[in-house]
Write an enzyme that holds these catalytic residues in place. Structure first.
Site, PDB file in Angstrom:
ATOM      1  N   CYS A 160       0.829  -1.209   0.000  1.00 42.90           N
ATOM      2  CA  CYS A 160       0.000   0.000   0.000  1.00 42.90           C
ATOM      3  C   CYS A 160       0.864   1.260   0.000  1.00 42.90           C
ATOM      4  CB  CYS A 160      -0.930  -0.001   1.211  1.00 42.90           C
ATOM      5  SG  CYS A 160      -2.140  -1.333   1.188  1.00 42.90           S
TER       6      CYS A 160
ATOM      7  N   ASP B 256     -22.813  11.036 -11.474  1.00 43.21           N
ATOM      8  CA  ASP B 256     -24.173  10.652 -11.064  1.00 43.21           C
ATOM      9  C   ASP B 256     -24.177   9.826  -9.786  1.00 43.21           C
ATOM     10  OD1 ASP B 256     -23.047   8.327 -12.028  1.00 43.21           O
ATOM     11  OD2 ASP B 256     -24.610   7.897 -13.497  1.00 43.21           O
TER      12      ASP B 256
END
Length: 219
Positions: free
Chosen positions: A45, A139
């Site tokens: 990570c 959206d």
């Protein structure tokens, strides 16, 4: 049932390294990439967060906001950021969600609803399912879901490629073929009849099969 393409991305309020956000408001009229991590100070990570910082201008150019998440408090993210800058050459230049109450991880179905307790007592392996990439449209619908194992670094160049395709196909009735890159030929969508296609592409198209109609990328 897992969160999938076409679902509304769950809204949430969370503390981040850049202050409190309400996710849908933060996305606004932009696109967004939410990518998650099982714990701070994990090696794979660390490389991913640094790389995302380096290529953030590419996301900015596409009107895409980046936000990270890790199942640890925000104050630990700040210390991790220093390590990322030291080892990867650049610190995160985008917000990182502190998900120490597991709220967002549960909302996005990355951790079971029953998970509770002190995040400091959980190991990266306990949170290994928190390795997702979600692309969210203006959206607020989920457009892409990727899930990676802890041992495999994510390919964020591929995420950019998919975003190019998503943004193109949202504006034009086309699809992108295998390994497509920006500027290459595209395929007329199957929902478009030949009569409709002739209006948009009066010069015609290449048609190796009736269901494969190839045209230059629209601009």
């Amino acid at each position: 049932m897992a969160l999938t393409i076409g679902d509304t991305a769950p809204d949430f309020e969370a503390e981040t390294t850049e202050g409190t956000i309400r996710f849908h408001d933060w996305v606004g009229d932009s696109w967004a990439v939410l990518f998650s991590h099982p714990k701070d100070f994990t090696p794979v990570c660390t490389t991913e967060l640094g790389y995302m910082a380096k290529i953030k201008p590419e996301f900015d150019r596409r009107n895409v906001k980046i936000i990270g998440l890790s199942v640890d408090p925000v104050d630990k993210h700040s210390a991790w950021s220093s390590d990322i800058e030291e080892t990867q050459g650049q610190a995160p230049n985008y917000p990182m969600i502190g998900d120490s109450d597991f709220n967002v991880s549960k909302l996005y179905e990355m951790l079971p609803a029953a998970v509770s307790g002190d995040p400091a007592e959980r190991t990266p392996a306990d949170n290994q399912t928190v390795r997702n990439v979600f692309v969210v449209g203006p959206d607020k619908k989920v457009k892409l879901v990727l899930v990676y194992p802890m041992t495999t670094g994510r390919n964020f160049d591929e995420v950019l490629r998919v975003i190019d395709s998503l943004q193109l196909t949202a504006k034009h009735k086309v699809a992108t073929p295998v390994n497509w890159q920006q500027g290459e030929d595209v395929i007329i969508a199957g929902s478009v009849s030949n009569d409709e296609a002739k209006e948009t592409y009066p010069d015609g198209w290449k048609e190796p099969k009736p269901y494969i109609r190839i045209v230059p990328q629209p601009h």
